[in-house]
Design a protein around this motif. Sequence first.
Motif, PDB file in Angstrom:
ATOM      1  N   ASN A 123      13.802  -9.573  27.075  1.00  0.00           N
ATOM      2  CA  ASN A 123      13.490 -10.649  26.137  1.00  0.00           C
ATOM      3  C   ASN A 123      12.056 -10.636  25.626  1.00  0.00           C
ATOM      4  OD1 ASN A 123      13.103 -11.555  29.015  1.00  0.00           O
ATOM      5  ND2 ASN A 123      12.085 -13.237  27.977  1.00  0.00           N
ATOM      6  N   GLN A 124      11.147  -9.899  26.294  1.00  0.00           N
ATOM      7  CA  GLN A 124       9.757  -9.934  25.834  1.00  0.00           C
ATOM      8  C   GLN A 124       9.591  -9.321  24.443  1.00  0.00           C
ATOM      9  OE1 GLN A 124       6.451  -9.384  28.269  1.00  0.00           O
ATOM     10  NE2 GLN A 124       7.232 -10.721  29.856  1.00  0.00           N
ATOM     11  N   ARG A 125      10.494  -8.448  24.048  1.00  0.00           N
ATOM     12  CA  ARG A 125      10.434  -7.897  22.696  1.00  0.00           C
ATOM     13  C   ARG A 125      10.587  -8.984  21.634  1.00  0.00           C
ATOM     14  NH1 ARG A 125      12.971  -2.080  21.650  1.00  0.00           N
ATOM     15  NH2 ARG A 125      12.415  -1.020  23.585  1.00  0.00           N
ATOM     16  N   LEU A 126      11.305 -10.055  21.973  1.00  0.00           N
ATOM     17  CA  LEU A 126      11.615 -11.088  20.996  1.00  0.00           C
ATOM     18  C   LEU A 126      10.621 -12.235  20.991  1.00  0.00           C
ATOM     19  CD1 LEU A 126      15.484 -11.129  21.492  1.00  0.00           C
ATOM     20  CD2 LEU A 126      14.197 -10.140  19.603  1.00  0.00           C
ATOM     21  N   VAL A 127       9.614 -12.172  21.853  1.00  0.00           N
ATOM     22  CA  VAL A 127       8.553 -13.186  21.825  1.00  0.00           C
ATOM     23  C   VAL A 127       7.778 -13.030  20.514  1.00  0.00           C
ATOM     24  CG1 VAL A 127       6.406 -13.936  22.931  1.00  0.00           C
ATOM     25  CG2 VAL A 127       8.387 -13.277  24.328  1.00  0.00           C
ATOM     26  N   ALA A 128       7.569 -14.127  19.802  1.00  0.00           N
ATOM     27  CA  ALA A 128       6.978 -14.062  18.461  1.00  0.00           C
ATOM     28  C   ALA A 128       5.626 -13.350  18.453  1.00  0.00           C
ATOM     29  CB  ALA A 128       6.841 -15.474  17.893  1.00  0.00           C
ATOM     30  N   ALA A 129       4.800 -13.595  19.459  1.00  0.00           N
ATOM     31  CA  ALA A 129       3.489 -12.949  19.504  1.00  0.00           C
ATOM     32  C   ALA A 129       3.619 -11.440  19.680  1.00  0.00           C
ATOM     33  CB  ALA A 129       2.643 -13.539  20.625  1.00  0.00           C
ATOM     34  N   HIS A 130       4.616 -11.011  20.437  1.00  0.00           N
ATOM     35  CA  HIS A 130       4.810  -9.574  20.620  1.00  0.00           C
ATOM     36  C   HIS A 130       5.337  -8.925  19.342  1.00  0.00           C
ATOM     37  CE1 HIS A 130       5.185 -10.294  25.225  1.00  0.00           C
ATOM     38  NE2 HIS A 130       3.923 -10.117  24.854  1.00  0.00           N
ATOM     39  N   GLU A 131       6.210  -9.615  18.619  1.00  0.00           N
ATOM     40  CA  GLU A 131       6.689  -9.088  17.342  1.00  0.00           C
ATOM     41  C   GLU A 131       5.536  -8.991  16.342  1.00  0.00           C
ATOM     42  OE1 GLU A 131      11.344 -10.424  17.131  1.00  0.00           O
ATOM     43  OE2 GLU A 131       9.856 -11.915  16.537  1.00  0.00           O
ATOM     44  N   MET A 132       4.671 -10.020  16.298  1.00  0.00           N
ATOM     45  CA  MET A 132       3.526  -9.986  15.396  1.00  0.00           C
ATOM     46  C   MET A 132       2.538  -8.893  15.801  1.00  0.00           C
ATOM     47  SD  MET A 132       0.712 -12.953  14.513  1.00  0.00           S
ATOM     48  CE  MET A 132       1.786 -13.894  13.437  1.00  0.00           C
ATOM     49  N   GLY A 258      -8.111   0.011  20.932  1.00  0.00           N
ATOM     50  CA  GLY A 258      -8.014   1.053  19.915  1.00  0.00           C
ATOM     51  C   GLY A 258      -9.371   1.560  19.497  1.00  0.00           C
ATOM     52  N   ASP A 259      -9.386   2.550  18.610  1.00  0.00           N
ATOM     53  CA  ASP A 259     -10.670   3.109  18.177  1.00  0.00           C
ATOM     54  C   ASP A 259     -11.351   2.250  17.109  1.00  0.00           C
ATOM     55  OD1 ASP A 259      -9.084   3.697  15.989  1.00  0.00           O
ATOM     56  OD2 ASP A 259      -9.205   5.869  16.204  1.00  0.00           O
ATOM     57  N   LYS A 260     -10.686   1.133  16.703  1.00  0.00           N
ATOM     58  CA  LYS A 260     -11.303   0.215  15.745  1.00  0.00           C
ATOM     59  C   LYS A 260     -11.445  -1.199  16.298  1.00  0.00           C
ATOM     60  CE  LYS A 260      -9.595   2.674  11.655  1.00  0.00           C
ATOM     61  NZ  LYS A 260      -8.743   2.570  10.439  1.00  0.00           N
ATOM     62  N   GLY A 261     -11.078  -1.377  17.581  1.00  0.00           N
ATOM     63  CA  GLY A 261     -11.177  -2.710  18.167  1.00  0.00           C
ATOM     64  C   GLY A 261     -10.174  -2.897  19.289  1.00  0.00           C
ATOM     65  N   MET A 262     -10.016  -4.133  19.717  1.00  0.00           N
ATOM     66  CA  MET A 262      -9.102  -4.451  20.804  1.00  0.00           C
ATOM     67  C   MET A 262      -8.217  -5.626  20.426  1.00  0.00           C
ATOM     68  SD  MET A 262     -11.757  -6.304  23.479  1.00  0.00           S
ATOM     69  CE  MET A 262     -10.506  -6.653  24.697  1.00  0.00           C
ATOM     70  N   MET A 263      -7.055  -5.703  21.085  1.00  0.00           N
ATOM     71  CA  MET A 263      -6.118  -6.791  20.845  1.00  0.00           C
ATOM     72  C   MET A 263      -5.716  -7.400  22.180  1.00  0.00           C
ATOM     73  SD  MET A 263      -2.301  -6.694  19.103  1.00  0.00           S
ATOM     74  CE  MET A 263      -2.916  -6.203  17.500  1.00  0.00           C
ATOM     75  N   LYS A 264      -5.889  -8.719  22.306  1.00  0.00           N
ATOM     76  CA  LYS A 264      -5.486  -9.444  23.505  1.00  0.00           C
ATOM     77  C   LYS A 264      -4.242 -10.274  23.185  1.00  0.00           C
ATOM     78  CE  LYS A 264     -10.335 -10.221  24.844  1.00  0.00           C
ATOM     79  NZ  LYS A 264     -11.315 -11.293  25.206  1.00  0.00           N
ATOM     80  N   ILE A 265      -3.205 -10.123  24.010  1.00  0.00           N
ATOM     81  CA  ILE A 265      -1.972 -10.876  23.822  1.00  0.00           C
ATOM     82  C   ILE A 265      -1.748 -11.743  25.061  1.00  0.00           C
ATOM     83  CG2 ILE A 265       0.466 -10.749  23.233  1.00  0.00           C
ATOM     84  CD1 ILE A 265      -0.038  -7.779  22.464  1.00  0.00           C
ATOM     85  N   PHE A 266      -1.739 -13.034  24.875  1.00  0.00           N
ATOM     86  CA  PHE A 266      -1.631 -14.006  25.979  1.00  0.00           C
ATOM     87  C   PHE A 266      -2.699 -13.746  27.051  1.00  0.00           C
ATOM     88  CE2 PHE A 266       2.880 -13.844  24.425  1.00  0.00           C
ATOM     89  CZ  PHE A 266       2.856 -15.089  23.820  1.00  0.00           C
ATOM     90  N   ALA A 267      -3.863 -13.300  26.601  1.00  0.00           N
ATOM     91  CA  ALA A 267      -4.962 -13.023  27.518  1.00  0.00           C
ATOM     92  C   ALA A 267      -6.172 -13.899  27.233  1.00  0.00           C
ATOM     93  CB  ALA A 267      -5.366 -11.547  27.426  1.00  0.00           C
ATOM     94  N   SER A 268      -6.039 -14.783  26.259  1.00  0.00           N
ATOM     95  CA  SER A 268      -7.127 -15.676  25.883  1.00  0.00           C
ATOM     96  C   SER A 268      -6.613 -17.110  25.889  1.00  0.00           C
ATOM     97  CB  SER A 268      -7.659 -15.329  24.485  1.00  0.00           C
ATOM     98  OG  SER A 268      -8.548 -16.332  24.026  1.00  0.00           O
ATOM     99  N   PRO A 269      -7.364 -18.041  26.445  1.00  0.00           N
ATOM    100  CA  PRO A 269      -6.893 -19.440  26.475  1.00  0.00           C
ATOM    101  C   PRO A 269      -6.842 -20.078  25.100  1.00  0.00           C
ATOM    102  CG  PRO A 269      -9.157 -19.289  27.271  1.00  0.00           C
ATOM    103  CD  PRO A 269      -8.671 -17.886  27.109  1.00  0.00           C
ATOM    104  N   ASP A 270      -7.519 -19.493  24.129  1.00  0.00           N
ATOM    105  CA  ASP A 270      -7.633 -20.109  22.809  1.00  0.00           C
ATOM    106  C   ASP A 270      -6.660 -19.551  21.784  1.00  0.00           C
ATOM    107  OD1 ASP A 270      -9.812 -21.656  23.717  1.00  0.00           O
ATOM    108  OD2 ASP A 270     -11.159 -19.962  23.388  1.00  0.00           O
ATOM    109  N   ALA A 271      -5.979 -18.458  22.095  1.00  0.00           N
ATOM    110  CA  ALA A 271      -5.118 -17.823  21.101  1.00  0.00           C
ATOM    111  C   ALA A 271      -4.022 -17.026  21.780  1.00  0.00           C
ATOM    112  CB  ALA A 271      -5.951 -16.910  20.203  1.00  0.00           C
ATOM    113  N   ASP A 272      -2.873 -16.946  21.122  1.00  0.00           N
ATOM    114  CA  ASP A 272      -1.796 -16.091  21.633  1.00  0.00           C
ATOM    115  C   ASP A 272      -2.121 -14.623  21.379  1.00  0.00           C
ATOM    116  OD1 ASP A 272      -0.349 -18.426  22.314  1.00  0.00           O
ATOM    117  OD2 ASP A 272       0.383 -18.580  20.252  1.00  0.00           O
ATOM    118  N   ILE A 273      -2.727 -14.346  20.226  1.00  0.00           N
ATOM    119  CA  ILE A 273      -3.214 -13.014  19.903  1.00  0.00           C
ATOM    120  C   ILE A 273      -4.662 -13.143  19.455  1.00  0.00           C
ATOM    121  CG2 ILE A 273      -2.968 -10.959  18.450  1.00  0.00           C
ATOM    122  CD1 ILE A 273      -0.053 -11.728  17.989  1.00  0.00           C
ATOM    123  N   GLU A 274      -5.522 -12.336  20.011  1.00  0.00           N
ATOM    124  CA  GLU A 274      -6.920 -12.285  19.571  1.00  0.00           C
ATOM    125  C   GLU A 274      -7.297 -10.830  19.325  1.00  0.00           C
ATOM    126  OE1 GLU A 274     -11.335 -14.031  20.660  1.00  0.00           O
ATOM    127  OE2 GLU A 274      -9.914 -13.673  22.300  1.00  0.00           O
TER     128      GLU A 274
END
Length: 349
Positions: A123-132, A258-274
């Motif tokens: 089911n984690q594939r269908l979490v909206a933040a993971h799809e985005m 990545g080589d242009k930055g980083m992406m946090k998913i459910f790793a920040s208290p302020d955002a689902d994706i940062e």
Amino acid sequence: MTIRVGIIGCGSIANQRHAPEYANHPHVELAFVYDPNPERAARLAERFGGKVAKSWEEIVDHPHVDAISDCSTNEMHHIITTRALRAGKHVLCEKPIATTREGAKTIIDAAAASGKILMIDHNQRLVAAHEMARQMLQEGEIGKVLSFKTNFGHKGPEYWSVNATNSTWFFKKSRSALGVAGDLGIHKVDLLRFLLDEDIVEVSAYAGALDKKDEQGKPIEVFDNMVCILRTESGAIGTASFSWTYYGDEDNSTVLYGDKGMMKIFASPDADIEVVKTTGERKQSKVGAIQTNDNQTTSGVIDAFIQAIQQNSRPVITGEDGMRALEIIQAAVESAESGKSVSTLPGEG
């Protein structure tokens, strides 16, 4: 068209996700439910509808049942799901697809022969933040992914399962088979394949039964913790940690570098994706919370399964996806037991 569904196995996952989501679907009738514990089945039927069957065979062989949710214990999936497919039913099978590759192949072959829909509940594939996040990665938001880390841990299945004691089947090797790796880890290796759109080809792992005790007060028969180092086919390397002993907050986070930055998913208290770029630019998105044991939300799994049946289309998580996740987790268990790095590709070591 109304789709008549049967649920086999009336534990927590059926009560918290499958049954309520079927009950809320306008094109579904929950026709039958079964559990080895008749009282458990009766309680689910009272809440969500359906007739209590005397056996799981009664459901899979019933001529007026169109589809089933196989929410049985791990060691039964290859038996029940295979029988249901051969009987002409569409099947949503809980993860892991099976406890062995041979069992998974039996299921996949049955689906191919029957022409029916087989979907695995990753089911984690269908979490909206993971799809985005997947879409953002494909658009090059952080460039080429070089490394990653993902975690999935909570305080253990004895707090979540319907049998909320240390006698839970999750602690039994004959039933759970893969311990925390098959319960939580398999979600995260499938998620990595989904996010990165590539396969995991090698794993090195450490694992142990660090804290959990069974009803006799003895260490459980399966791992309650695992930490993996993973390598993808493009050469990216990262870590994945799975635990039943996170006694504080649940952790269900993923960070990609990545080589242009980083992406946090459910790793920040302020955002689902940062997203944090190499320039220092920050972009935050609120998409919607991930399901947790303490905070159940609609998973989208039932909607996706029913849509695949209605449209006779490829499900979003296939049997082959389920088998690859199983192969990776089996390689991780082999690595932890042997002390050696293991290829996740069948026939390679």
